[in-house]
Design a protein around this motif. Sequence first.
Motif: not given
Length: 160
Positions: A24, A22, A2, A6, A13
Amino acid sequence: MTDARENSRLGHLFRPSPFSRDRAYWLDGHMLHWRNGVEGGRMSLSEVTCVQVILPPARYGTARCTIRTEEGTLHRFSDDYWFGWTGAERHRWGVREHRRASFLGLVTALARRARKANPAVTLRFGPGRGRPFVPEELDQARGFVEVTPEQGEDGKSGAA
């Protein structure tokens, strides 16, 4: 992995289904970055030729944004976030929430910056071919309604 950006003001997200990873998108200057699981990339906003936004009334559907580049590449994202099977989300697995605020923050800034980086960019609002729009229209959807001097903050005139 990550990236801290983000979760910034210009980051969004989302997870399109409970079984997907996920995803983003975030802006950093005139670069649009994205991440899909652990893979990611970036592109200059001067490469963007079209930004299309579909924005149904809140809680009545999924807001979507489609970005087309000069090469014909499409990037699609929405305001949906489906909770997955990770340890932190397992108790809410299969529940969907709309993350409209971060979606609109990103899309509004994206439309403004893309128009500045590439004056020939097409901004469309609505499904199909849509209609042209200016990024300031999205400010109203975010709740930033312009107040005229005759009106108070509640939108009503000062005369009682």
